[in-house]
Design a protein around this motif. Structure first.
Motif, mmCIF file in Angstrom:
data_model
loop_
_atom_site.group_PDB
_atom_site.id
_atom_site.type_symbol
_atom_site.label_atom_id
_atom_site.label_comp_id
_atom_site.label_asym_id
_atom_site.label_seq_id
_atom_site.Cartn_x
_atom_site.Cartn_y
_atom_site.Cartn_z
ATOM 1 N N VAL A 97 19.051 3.589 61.265
ATOM 2 C CA VAL A 97 20.139 4.557 61.448
ATOM 3 C C VAL A 97 19.580 5.879 61.964
ATOM 4 O O VAL A 97 20.140 6.492 62.892
ATOM 5 N N LEU A 98 18.479 6.333 61.388
ATOM 6 C CA LEU A 98 17.859 7.584 61.843
ATOM 7 C C LEU A 98 17.374 7.470 63.288
ATOM 8 O O LEU A 98 17.508 8.415 64.075
ATOM 9 N N LYS A 99 16.829 6.329 63.639
ATOM 10 C CA LYS A 99 16.367 6.119 65.016
ATOM 11 C C LYS A 99 17.561 6.157 65.984
ATOM 12 O O LYS A 99 17.489 6.772 67.049
ATOM 13 N N ASP A 100 18.654 5.518 65.598
ATOM 14 C CA ASP A 100 19.854 5.528 66.441
ATOM 15 C C ASP A 100 20.419 6.940 66.589
ATOM 16 O O ASP A 100 20.860 7.326 67.681
ATOM 17 N N LEU A 101 20.406 7.704 65.509
ATOM 18 C CA LEU A 101 20.884 9.088 65.591
ATOM 19 C C LEU A 101 20.018 9.912 66.538
ATOM 20 O O LEU A 101 20.535 10.724 67.311
ATOM 21 N N LYS A 102 18.723 9.701 66.457
ATOM 22 C CA LYS A 102 17.811 10.414 67.359
ATOM 23 C C LYS A 102 18.110 10.040 68.810
ATOM 24 O O LYS A 102 18.151 10.906 69.691
ATOM 25 N N ASP A 103 18.340 8.756 69.071
ATOM 26 C CA ASP A 103 18.665 8.308 70.429
ATOM 27 C C ASP A 103 19.987 8.896 70.916
ATOM 28 O O ASP A 103 20.117 9.279 72.089
ATOM 29 N N VAL A 104 20.962 8.974 70.026
ATOM 30 C CA VAL A 104 22.261 9.545 70.402
ATOM 31 C C VAL A 104 22.101 11.022 70.743
ATOM 32 O O VAL A 104 22.655 11.512 71.733
ATOM 33 N N CYS A 105 21.328 11.745 69.945
ATOM 34 C CA CYS A 105 21.108 13.175 70.214
ATOM 35 C C CYS A 105 20.424 13.383 71.559
ATOM 36 O O CYS A 105 20.826 14.255 72.343
ATOM 37 N N SER A 106 19.408 12.590 71.840
ATOM 38 C CA SER A 106 18.732 12.746 73.133
ATOM 39 C C SER A 106 19.653 12.314 74.278
ATOM 40 O O SER A 106 19.603 12.896 75.371
ATOM 41 N N GLY A 107 20.502 11.332 74.042
ATOM 42 C CA GLY A 107 21.464 10.918 75.068
ATOM 43 C C GLY A 107 22.486 11.998 75.369
ATOM 44 O O GLY A 107 22.867 12.201 76.520
ATOM 45 N N LEU A 108 22.926 12.713 74.337
ATOM 46 C CA LEU A 108 23.863 13.820 74.553
ATOM 47 C C LEU A 108 23.219 14.923 75.384
ATOM 48 O O LEU A 108 23.835 15.474 76.295
#
Length: 165
Positions: free
Chosen positions: A84-95
């Motif tokens: 979940v933390l990895k996915d959140l990090k990916d979402v933040c960088s995608g934004l």
């Protein structure tokens, strides 16, 4: 969505606000930055939760456990929070990447307009120039100045008596 004091939306169409945000790269970046702030806050909270779950799950022992069994039971829980933390990090960088691409899109549109305008100006200059009258060949006397045999052939089938390589 933004609302006034009576609870009514400022915009008659609910997607109107998003339409206006999509049209302005600065507003788009601010909107995505708001999402990113929320996600980063969530990420820091989940990191703390991950540490607490790790300590609790690894220290929960059942009578008769051998060494490492508590650790093995805690791994799926820790892995799910890690994912979940990895996915959140990916979402933040995608934004963040999306905001940069939005700016680059507007720059590319401006450059394309400028480039096309320059091409039209060059084309107009070429069309406005008059061609100078054709002059005769000053160095030779017509066919004698040409190199015989080399300028005649237009394809390999026109080679007549010459051998090809």
């Amino acid at each position: 969505m933004s609302t006034d004091q009576n609870g009514k939306s400022f915009f008659p169409d609910p997607s109107e606000a998003l339409r206006q945000i999509a049209q302005n790269p600065d507003a788009y970046a601010r909107y995505l930055a708001d999402f990113q702030r929320v996600l980063l806050d969530m990420q820091s909270t989940l990191r703390i939760l991950q540490q607490e779950v790790r300590v609790h799950c690894r220290n929960t022992r059942v009578e008769g456990d051998k060494w490492g069994q508590a650790l093995l039971r805690s791994i799926p829980v820790e892995k799910s929070l890690h994912d979940v933390l990895k996915d959140l990090k990916d979402v933040c960088s995608g934004l963040e990447k999306s905001a940069h691409k939005r700016y680059s899109h507007d720059e590319k549109v401006r450059e394309t307009k400028k480039h096309r305008k320059e091409k039209l100006e060059i084309k107009a200059q070429r069309n406005s120039q008059t061609l100078p009258p054709a002059t005769e060949n000053p160095g030779g006397q017509g066919a004698q100045s040409r190199r015989e045999g080399y300028d005649d052939a237009a394809s390999i089938y026109d080679l007549r008596r010459r051998e090809s390589a």
